[in-house]
Design a protein around this motif. Structure first.
Motif, PDB file in Angstrom:
ATOM      1  N   UNK A   1    -116.205 -52.669  92.936  1.00 35.03           N
ATOM      2  CA  UNK A   1    -115.222 -53.123  93.928  1.00 35.03           C
ATOM      3  C   UNK A   1    -115.882 -53.587  95.222  1.00 35.03           C
ATOM      4  N   UNK A   2    -116.883 -52.891  95.771  1.00 31.30           N
ATOM      5  CA  UNK A   2    -117.544 -53.415  96.978  1.00 31.30           C
ATOM      6  C   UNK A   2    -118.108 -54.817  96.779  1.00 31.30           C
ATOM      7  N   UNK A   3    -118.643 -55.090  95.596  1.00 31.56           N
ATOM      8  CA  UNK A   3    -119.150 -56.444  95.332  1.00 31.56           C
ATOM      9  C   UNK A   3    -118.009 -57.464  95.328  1.00 31.56           C
ATOM     10  N   UNK A   4    -116.870 -57.096  94.755  1.00 35.47           N
ATOM     11  CA  UNK A   4    -115.719 -57.998  94.778  1.00 35.47           C
ATOM     12  C   UNK A   4    -115.271 -58.270  96.214  1.00 35.47           C
ATOM     13  N   UNK A   5    -115.325 -57.252  97.052  1.00 33.33           N
ATOM     14  CA  UNK A   5    -114.961 -57.435  98.467  1.00 33.33           C
ATOM     15  C   UNK A   5    -115.884 -58.449  99.122  1.00 33.33           C
ATOM     16  N   UNK A   6    -117.159 -58.414  98.811  1.00 36.60           N
ATOM     17  CA  UNK A   6    -118.105 -59.403  99.349  1.00 36.60           C
ATOM     18  C   UNK A   6    -117.711 -60.819  98.923  1.00 36.60           C
ATOM     19  N   UNK A   7    -117.320 -60.979  97.662  1.00 34.80           N
ATOM     20  CA  UNK A   7    -116.923 -62.309  97.171  1.00 34.80           C
ATOM     21  C   UNK A   7    -115.647 -62.790  97.869  1.00 34.80           C
ATOM     22  N   UNK A   8    -114.723 -61.872  98.138  1.00 40.03           N
ATOM     23  CA  UNK A   8    -113.502 -62.249  98.857  1.00 40.03           C
ATOM     24  C   UNK A   8    -113.821 -62.719 100.264  1.00 40.03           C
ATOM     25  N   UNK A   9    -114.746 -62.034 100.935  1.00 36.18           N
ATOM     26  CA  UNK A   9    -115.146 -62.467 102.277  1.00 36.18           C
ATOM     27  C   UNK A   9    -115.727 -63.873 102.228  1.00 36.18           C
ATOM     28  N   UNK A  10    -116.519 -64.168 101.193  1.00 35.74           N
ATOM     29  CA  UNK A  10    -117.085 -65.514 101.061  1.00 35.74           C
ATOM     30  C   UNK A  10    -115.985 -66.551 100.847  1.00 35.74           C
ATOM     31  N   UNK A  11    -115.005 -66.223 100.039  1.00 37.31           N
ATOM     32  CA  UNK A  11    -113.918 -67.172  99.795  1.00 37.31           C
ATOM     33  C   UNK A  11    -113.124 -67.447 101.069  1.00 37.31           C
ATOM     34  N   UNK A  12    -112.975 -66.432 101.910  1.00 34.44           N
ATOM     35  CA  UNK A  12    -112.289 -66.636 103.185  1.00 34.44           C
ATOM     36  C   UNK A  12    -113.130 -67.465 104.135  1.00 34.44           C
ATOM     37  N   UNK A  13    -114.444 -67.291 104.076  1.00 33.03           N
ATOM     38  CA  UNK A  13    -115.343 -67.990 105.004  1.00 33.03           C
ATOM     39  C   UNK A  13    -115.631 -69.422 104.567  1.00 33.03           C
ATOM     40  N   UNK A  14    -115.559 -69.684 103.263  1.00 27.53           N
ATOM     41  CA  UNK A  14    -115.938 -71.002 102.738  1.00 27.53           C
ATOM     42  C   UNK A  14    -114.795 -71.555 101.881  1.00 27.53           C
ATOM     43  N   UNK A  15    -113.807 -72.173 102.512  1.00 30.08           N
ATOM     44  CA  UNK A  15    -112.631 -72.645 101.777  1.00 30.08           C
ATOM     45  C   UNK A  15    -112.946 -73.697 100.720  1.00 30.08           C
ATOM     46  N   UNK A  16    -113.982 -74.509 100.921  1.00 28.97           N
ATOM     47  CA  UNK A  16    -114.310 -75.520  99.918  1.00 28.97           C
ATOM     48  C   UNK A  16    -114.820 -74.867  98.639  1.00 28.97           C
ATOM     49  N   UNK A  17    -115.554 -73.792  98.774  1.00 29.71           N
ATOM     50  CA  UNK A  17    -115.998 -73.035  97.605  1.00 29.71           C
ATOM     51  C   UNK A  17    -114.789 -72.492  96.841  1.00 29.71           C
ATOM     52  N   UNK A  18    -113.820 -71.962  97.574  1.00 31.67           N
ATOM     53  CA  UNK A  18    -112.605 -71.456  96.939  1.00 31.67           C
ATOM     54  C   UNK A  18    -111.877 -72.570  96.204  1.00 31.67           C
ATOM     55  N   UNK A  19    -111.816 -73.748  96.814  1.00 29.70           N
ATOM     56  CA  UNK A  19    -111.113 -74.860  96.179  1.00 29.70           C
ATOM     57  C   UNK A  19    -111.793 -75.273  94.872  1.00 29.70           C
ATOM     58  N   UNK A  20    -113.103 -75.312  94.871  1.00 33.77           N
ATOM     59  CA  UNK A  20    -113.828 -75.704  93.663  1.00 33.77           C
ATOM     60  C   UNK A  20    -113.610 -74.702  92.532  1.00 33.77           C
TER      61      UNK A  20
END
Length: 332
Positions: free
Chosen positions: A265-284
């Motif tokens: 779960x802590x690793x998933x939290x890190x990925x969520x922070x990245x998705x919030x910080x990098x919207x283009x990554x989330x879109x892809x």
């Protein structure tokens, strides 16, 4: 040309029933005045098509059907003996199992133990884990549809979780995981009784997709249920998916391609922070999730699978039959 088959089933899971109704057959739902479990019929919240009909439970024995579709253990163990005639209980029968085994993940015998019934599972994981006994099985994976105009925008710097009755279902649906993650990541919770955990409440099916499309990602904290329709719908909209690497989720989400799954779960939290910080990554990631959903969870494939299953079970792949009238109770 073959006529549509007449299928009696119960209203057990509204979302699934809505998608099932895309199969080219007539579905009849027994109803009772006080709408107890399984007898709600065409409940509000869905744009029911014209091939879904209510029929009074006390009129069922007088009606003609081609197939009985059980959707819960209660349907099979209790309801059929209450509302079906002996002849109807001998009709072609399908049991649709929505869930993995609850009592024990590997040593639970399915209550249907009958070589004359077809047991349909909604995921390969479920089929693998149940002890299916003598009953023949088939897997029909989910099929979903979202409005043509609803596509991912992701402007909200927040994740969306869609789970019904999370507080009551507790660890099964990952209520503790949700609260652990929400302490570090902005998350909104939607679904039946979600207000109990500070959520948005239940959202009608025809509004849910547009709501989810505005969130940056979809988070699935569920430990142990079938692959949720909400996950498939979110993928079809184009949301990146984050979830626990359990049950069928491990086949639905590919790390770094359509989202992220892990038991860490802590690793998933890190990925969520990245998705919030990098919207283009989330879109892809979301675009890849939508491509996969179109390939795997398309409503046309789902409809064909169920049509073929109904035709095979009833043994009427090519025959032509006249249509007989049924005492149905239409509702608005």
């Amino acid at each position: 040309m073959t006529r549509p088959l007449r299928i009696l089933t119960w209203h057990v899971h509204g979302n699934y029933l809505y998608y099932l109704a895309h199969a080219p057959h007539e579905f009849y739902l027994p109803v009772k005045a006080d709408r107890p479990e399984g007898y709600g019929g065409r409940l509000p919240g869905f744009d029911w098509p014209a091939n879904v009909h209510d029929i009074p439970a006390d009129a069922v024995q007088e009606a003609a059907f081609d197939c009985i579709l059980y959707q819960s253990h209660k349907n099979y163990l209790e309801d059929q003996h209450e509302i079906l005639s002996p002849a109807q209980r001998r009709l072609p029968r399908i049991f649709l199992e929505h869930n993995p085994p609850r009592e024990h993940p590997t040593h639970t015998r399915h209550p249907v133990d009958d070589p004359d019934v077809l047991l349909v599972h909604v995921t390969h994981f479920n089929e693998l884990m149940w002890d299916n006994g003598r009953t023949p099985t088939r897997v029909i994976e989910h099929g979903v549809i979202v409005p043509d105009h609803v596509r991912y925008s992701g402007e909200l710097e927040c994740g969306i979780v869609i789970v019904n009755s999370m507080k009551r279902r507790s660890r099964l649906t990952g209520a503790d995981v949700f609260q652990q993650v929400r302490a570090e990541v902005p998350l909104d919770l939607a679904g039946m009784d979600s207000e109990a955990l500070g959520g948005l409440g239940e959202v009608d099916h025809d509004r849910l997709h547009a709501l989810a499309a505005r969130y940056r990602f979809f988070f699935n904290p569920i430990r142990y249920t079938s692959l949720g329709l909400a996950v498939c719908e979110a993928m079809m909209v184009g949301l990146p998916i984050v979830g626990l690497a359990t049950t069928e989720m491990v086949t639905a989400v590919q790390n770094g391609v359509t989202g992220y799954v892990s038991t860490n779960v802590p690793w998933l939290i890190e990925q969520m922070h990245d998705l919030l910080a990098f919207p283009e990554q989330a879109r892809q990631l979301g675009e890849a999730a939508r491509r996969q959903a179109l390939e795997r969870f398309h409503i046309d494939r789902f409809s064909r699978d169920w049509d073929e299953t109904f035709r095979t079970v009833t043994g009427r792949k090519t025959a032509v039959f006249p249509t007989a009238a049924l005492p149905v109770q239409e509702t608005s």
